[in-house]
Motif scaffolding. Structure first.
Motif, mmCIF file in Angstrom:
data_model
loop_
_atom_site.group_PDB
_atom_site.id
_atom_site.type_symbol
_atom_site.label_atom_id
_atom_site.label_comp_id
_atom_site.label_asym_id
_atom_site.label_seq_id
_atom_site.Cartn_x
_atom_site.Cartn_y
_atom_site.Cartn_z
ATOM 1 N N HIS A 142 19.822 26.876 -13.134
ATOM 2 C CA HIS A 142 21.037 27.379 -13.088
ATOM 3 C C HIS A 142 21.654 27.876 -11.717
ATOM 4 O O HIS A 142 22.199 28.970 -11.640
ATOM 5 N N LEU A 143 21.627 27.096 -11.087
ATOM 6 C CA LEU A 143 22.065 27.471 -9.316
ATOM 7 C C LEU A 143 23.734 27.713 -9.603
ATOM 8 O O LEU A 143 24.489 26.606 -9.552
ATOM 9 N N LYS A 144 24.204 28.746 -9.242
ATOM 10 C CA LYS A 144 25.522 28.944 -8.995
ATOM 11 C C LYS A 144 26.008 28.822 -7.747
ATOM 12 O O LYS A 144 25.177 28.875 -6.719
ATOM 13 N N ASP A 151 24.081 17.719 -18.091
ATOM 14 C CA ASP A 151 25.132 18.688 -18.327
ATOM 15 C C ASP A 151 25.631 19.505 -17.555
ATOM 16 O O ASP A 151 25.727 20.796 -17.705
ATOM 17 N N LEU A 152 26.249 19.065 -16.433
ATOM 18 C CA LEU A 152 27.005 19.672 -15.343
ATOM 19 C C LEU A 152 28.476 19.295 -15.475
ATOM 20 O O LEU A 152 28.799 18.200 -16.104
ATOM 21 N N GLU A 153 29.274 20.094 -14.947
ATOM 22 C CA GLU A 153 30.673 19.797 -14.886
ATOM 23 C C GLU A 153 31.301 18.984 -13.577
ATOM 24 O O GLU A 153 30.949 19.543 -12.677
ATOM 25 N N ILE A 154 31.875 18.014 -13.808
ATOM 26 C CA ILE A 154 32.581 17.416 -12.585
ATOM 27 C C ILE A 154 33.759 18.110 -12.154
ATOM 28 O O ILE A 154 34.373 18.384 -12.720
ATOM 29 N N ILE A 155 33.723 18.348 -10.854
ATOM 30 C CA ILE A 155 34.583 19.221 -10.179
ATOM 31 C C ILE A 155 35.649 18.058 -9.509
ATOM 32 O O ILE A 155 36.670 18.314 -9.218
ATOM 33 N N ALA A 156 34.999 17.308 -8.845
ATOM 34 C CA ALA A 156 35.975 16.239 -8.277
ATOM 35 C C ALA A 156 35.239 14.783 -8.448
ATOM 36 O O ALA A 156 34.079 14.838 -8.391
ATOM 37 N N GLN A 157 35.935 13.851 -8.656
ATOM 38 C CA GLN A 157 35.491 12.500 -8.636
ATOM 39 C C GLN A 157 36.134 11.469 -7.887
ATOM 40 O O GLN A 157 36.998 11.787 -7.113
ATOM 41 N N ASP A 158 35.389 10.272 -7.722
ATOM 42 C CA ASP A 158 35.585 9.284 -6.587
ATOM 43 C C ASP A 158 35.973 9.993 -5.409
ATOM 44 O O ASP A 158 36.895 9.523 -4.808
ATOM 45 N N LEU A 211 31.441 15.135 -7.522
ATOM 46 C CA LEU A 211 31.049 16.376 -7.267
ATOM 47 C C LEU A 211 30.638 17.302 -8.506
ATOM 48 O O LEU A 211 31.989 17.324 -9.187
ATOM 49 N N MET A 212 29.613 17.819 -8.641
ATOM 50 C CA MET A 212 29.246 18.396 -10.046
ATOM 51 C C MET A 212 28.547 20.027 -9.867
ATOM 52 O O MET A 212 27.802 19.780 -8.901
ATOM 53 N N ALA A 213 28.759 20.748 -10.805
ATOM 54 C CA ALA A 213 28.310 22.123 -10.895
ATOM 55 C C ALA A 213 27.897 22.443 -12.128
ATOM 56 O O ALA A 213 28.821 22.144 -12.916
ATOM 57 N N ILE A 214 27.462 23.512 -12.154
ATOM 58 C CA ILE A 214 27.079 24.670 -13.544
ATOM 59 C C ILE A 214 28.608 24.618 -13.973
ATOM 60 O O ILE A 214 29.589 25.194 -13.044
#
Lengths: 271, 271
Positions: B138-140, B155-162, B85-88
């Motif tokens: 740039h959707l927040k 270039d998004l930040e991973i919030i949760a993986q697997d 799961l990834m986001a700005i």
């Protein structure tokens, strides 16, 4: 009687449930899992769930839900699907810039949609939900693919009908309940789930046994078990003339399988 | 060499194609049909197409596309899917109000998503397309489910993986080409499509023949033919030690089937 369906009034689930239960209060569920939970918790006495389609095949995750919530199949129903394209009144095909529907309906109308140039396709949870939203927001230039019943229920105008690729496109629905119905003399079909070892011929031995006992195979699908690469799981539908034939076969087949589960015994429906 | 994929750079198709073809120019296609057309017309020398998944099962319409455009399977590849799961950058799970991804990815992360309250789920054509759109606009408050490669590429930040339900979730991809590759001694798997009459035991006779000839069944699925209710079509994968075993079996099986089509002979891949 409360019957859980996926989608809202005007959805194909609603149509199937209306045909199966003459007097029932529909419990509208957003997802198949909510449908299964509603039946599991006793909030609905039964659920009506799409389990396969003549184009896209089985909805495999729904077999998983039935096992997870230990629901049994007590009836089946085939609904012929006639997709219509509908929009706010007074528009023609040329006015449509966006078509909304369930991914399965978009897939089934692929050749029709391919012919519409510069039209955006938007996936929705439910065919009828798209119809309702277009009406409520009075969205011009946006059409939905859904049933003619949804068009009349939400007062949209049908622009094109029978737009699905295959003339005969049917969805198979099953009635699911928390406990089995007592088997009757009318029961002539069963859905089975079993696991075999990955050795040459283990499935053919099971199918020969079924044939010898007079069971006709009407569906088979292997389900990969990735975490157990030497095991195979199958979902099989068999039809039979007499319930006793089925019972005899079940007694013998258990020695050929590792796990064996009867997902339901019911009366076969025809299209 | 040009290779057609479904989706854009960073998609799981892109990952599979990169693993299969070290140096290739990707031809990005919006749909599976465009992928098949690109190979059919010779605009791409090969295509890489998802054909099944360990959770949702076969992508049956893709088998139909291979037959429609007369493409052959020349290789297979299993890609382990690790959804992130990834986001700005700078957001946490609590900031997320909407999650976008391909319907299959949303399905595979169901338990994780069920735990997020008041989060809207939006289906997109392609996992990587959702990632690209979030970055570009740039959707927040909006997250995408996609591969870690897509996160670094856009270039998004991973919030949760697997975050997928099954630890071992793999998608099976096949390489499709316009003409068969010459069979080699390495070929040990084939995909078949055949039609039988709807009589008790006709499938078990075919499967016994395969077992007798040393062919191991690794997948079977019946495909309903609604307009011809007494015929059955099957898609079957068989594995064998020597190509000659397969050729012997094929010679004999033709008398037991109405139509028989070899969709590809290739080397089996492992997960």
């Amino acid at each position: 009687m409360k019957v859980a369906i996926q989608g809202i009034a005007g959805s194909y689930h609603h149509q199937a449930a209306t045909a199966l239960f003459e007097e029932a209060t529909m419990v509208e569920c957003d997802t198949f899992e909510q449908l299964a939970q509603s039946v599991d918790r006793g909030e609905s006495q039964a659920g009506v769930m799409a389990i396969g389609n003549s184009i896209a095949g089985s909805i495999l995750p729904n077999y998983g839900l039935l096992q997870q919530y230990q629901l049994v199949i007590t009836a089946e129903y085939f609904l012929p699907i006639n997709h219509c394209l509908m929009a706010i009144a007074g528009q023609t095909l040329k006015d449509i810039e966006e078509v909304q529907s369930h991914p399965m309906a978009l897939l089934q109308c692929k050749p029709f949609l391919n012919d519409l140039e510069n039209t955006k396709l938007v996936e929705t949870d439910d065919t009828a939900a798209a119809v309702m939203r277009i009406k409520r927001n009075h969205l011009k230039g946006v059409a939905a693919i859904a049933s003619s019943i949804a068009a009349s229920l939400y007062d949209l105008e049908i622009i094109a009908q029978d737009i699905q690729e295959e003339k005969l496109n049917a969805t198979r629905f099953v009635v699911v309940e928390k406990a089995s119905q007592p088997e009757t003399e009318n029961s002539n079909k069963a859905t089975l789930n079993f696991t075999t070892t990955h050795e040459a011929g283990s499935l053919s031995r099971i199918l020969s046994l079924f044939a010898r006992k007079g069971l006709n195979l009407s569906k088979i699908q292997s389900i990969p078990i990735p975490e157990q690469p030497f095991l195979f799981s199958f979902v099989v539908d068999v039809e039979f003339v007499e319930l006793q034939m089925f019972k005899d076969a079940v007694r013998e087949v258990k020695s050929l399988t590792k796990e064996f589960n009867i997902m339901g015994i019911y009366k076969a429906a025809t299209l």
